[in-house]
Scaffold this motif. Structure first.
Motif, PDB file in Angstrom:
ATOM      1  N   SER A  47       0.898  -1.063   0.010  1.00  0.00           N
ATOM      2  CA  SER A  47      -0.366  -0.160  -0.477  1.00  0.00           C
ATOM      3  C   SER A  47       1.194   1.165  -0.085  1.00  0.00           C
ATOM      4  O   SER A  47       1.870   1.225   0.809  1.00  0.00           O
ATOM      5  N   LEU A  48       0.133   2.813  -0.896  1.00  0.00           N
ATOM      6  CA  LEU A  48       0.884   3.715  -0.415  1.00  0.00           C
ATOM      7  C   LEU A  48       0.183   4.499   0.438  1.00  0.00           C
ATOM      8  O   LEU A  48       0.333   4.914   1.683  1.00  0.00           O
ATOM      9  N   THR A  50      -3.343   3.829   1.724  1.00  0.00           N
ATOM     10  CA  THR A  50      -4.085   3.352   3.200  1.00  0.00           C
ATOM     11  C   THR A  50      -2.700   3.069   3.768  1.00  0.00           C
ATOM     12  O   THR A  50      -3.211   3.805   4.842  1.00  0.00           O
TER      13      THR A  50
HETATM   14  N1   CP Z   1      -5.502   3.242  -3.256  1.00  0.00           N
HETATM   15  C1   CP Z   1      -5.772   2.691  -2.277  1.00  0.00           C
HETATM   16  O1   CP Z   1      -6.571   1.540  -1.795  1.00  0.00           O
HETATM   17  O2   CP Z   1      -3.779   2.670  -2.692  1.00  0.00           O
HETATM   18  P1   CP Z   1      -3.025   1.703  -1.258  1.00  0.00           P
HETATM   19  O3   CP Z   1      -2.861   0.703  -2.196  1.00  0.00           O
HETATM   20  O4   CP Z   1      -2.280   2.925  -1.886  1.00  0.00           O
HETATM   21  O5   CP Z   1      -3.049   1.732  -0.598  1.00  0.00           O
END
Ligand code: CP
Length: 332
Positions: A47-48, A50
């Motif tokens: 994840s970035l 979340t």
């Molecule tokens: N949109 C979203 O959940 O981004 P991440 O996967 O970076 O958390």
């Protein structure tokens, strides 16, 4: 509220109320609201947004958080029930989740779809098994078929931009090098229907969303006064659109079969959103995507960098709405 698992668990009025709290916290910060409270974050997938928005939101409310990413400095976690643990995983979620829950006041879990058995993933069998091991307030940070934090942030973004409740919302399949999970399309579809919009699912043949997801969204649309249709006719779908929400997903018809899915998508490179997609859309049609996005594969630079793109607004709202969720779960 002691769990945030699915936007469908909240009535339309409850969502509106939660978004009012998010707006209040955005306008009038409460930097001590969650002082002394601890949020645990278990990320079984990358994840970035979340990860960082949950930590930032918790900190802005005066609370603290810890992050566990199994296999990166912590033990790999086995998630299969009944597994003989003679592989890489040293610890099972049956111990790991209750231990983590005992250290914190609320736990967030990200666990993507297994991606092999469509019915099991539609049942959320894996996430439900994890949820059953947690005796603290729980937040779904993306499961097999849901991403309620993203859906809530996207609803707020639509409100922020004054997109009419009955606006035409086109959820469009877009190209990607490989099959991606159904969680975001499922959550987005339901969110727009729950908000009361006229929702159109635009997708090539072979990428129709599973009937269970469509039926759930259709029921939400009926309850909220919206509508839901499905088509592979791009020009027809986009005519008069007020929102185009692009998302990549794997073929439900070839679920778990990367070869068959890959053969199908080889012919679909033109399913990349370009500015000319908006020729017959509403004059102020917005472009949305949950991110991350592959530039010039799923969406052209000209759209992402152009004035109709609101992808960074959506990402910012992740933090704002999650602060409201945390406040509801943890404020004394
Ligand atoms: N949109 C979203 O959940 O981004 P991440 O996967 O970076 O958390």
């Amino acid at each position: 509220m002691n769990r945030f698992m699915d936007l469908a668990d909240l009535s339309r009025e409850e969502v509106v109320d939660l978004l009012a709290l998010a707006q209040r916290l955005q306008d009038r910060p409460e930097p001590r609201a969650l002082a002394g409270r601890i949020l645990g974050l278990l990320f079984l997938n990358p994840s970035l947004r979340t990860l960082s928005s949950m930590q930032a939101g918790m900190a802005r409310l005066g609370g603290q958080s810890f992050v566990i990413t199994p296999g990166s400095g912590t033990w790999q976690l086995e998630t299969r029930l009944g597994a003989t643990m003679d592989g890489g995983a040293a610890e099972h979620i049956r111990e790991g989740i209750p231990v983590l829950a005992s250290y914190c006041d609320a736990l967030g879990i990200r666990a993507f779809a297994d991606g092999r058995d469509l019915e099991a993933d539609l049942d959320e069998s894996s996430f439900k098994a994890m949820a059953a091991l947690c005796d603290k307030p729980l937040i779904n940070l993306e499961s097999a078929m849901n991403h309620p934090c993203q859906a809530l942030a996207d609803w707020k973004t639509l409100d922020d931009l004054d997109v009419p409740r009955r606006g035409r919302f086109v959820l469009s399949w877009v190209n990607h090098p490989r099959a991606l999970p159904l969680a975001v399309p499922a959550a987005t579809l339901h969110m727009a229907a729950h908000r009361g919009m006229d929702v159109v699912v635009l997708r090539p043949e072979g990428y129709a969303l599973p009937r269970r997801l469509m039926d759930k969204a259709r029921a939400a649309a009926e309850a909220s006064g919206g509508s839901l249709t499905e088509t592979s006719d791009r020009a027809g779908a986009l005519a008069g659109a007020q929102v185009v929400y692009a998302k990549e997903w794997g073929s439900p018809a070839h679920y778990g079969d990367a070869g068959a899915d890959g053969a199908l998508r080889r012919e679909l490179a033109d399913w990349m959103v370009r500015e000319d997609w908006f020729r017959h859309a509403g004059h102020d049609c917005r472009f949305m995507h949950c991110l991350p996005v592959r530039r010039n594969v799923a969406v052209a630079d000209e759209v992402l960098d152009g004035p109709r793109s609101v992808v960074r607004h959506e990402a910012f709202n992740r933090m704002v709405v999650q602060m409201a969720v945390l406040h509801r779960l943890l404020a004394r």
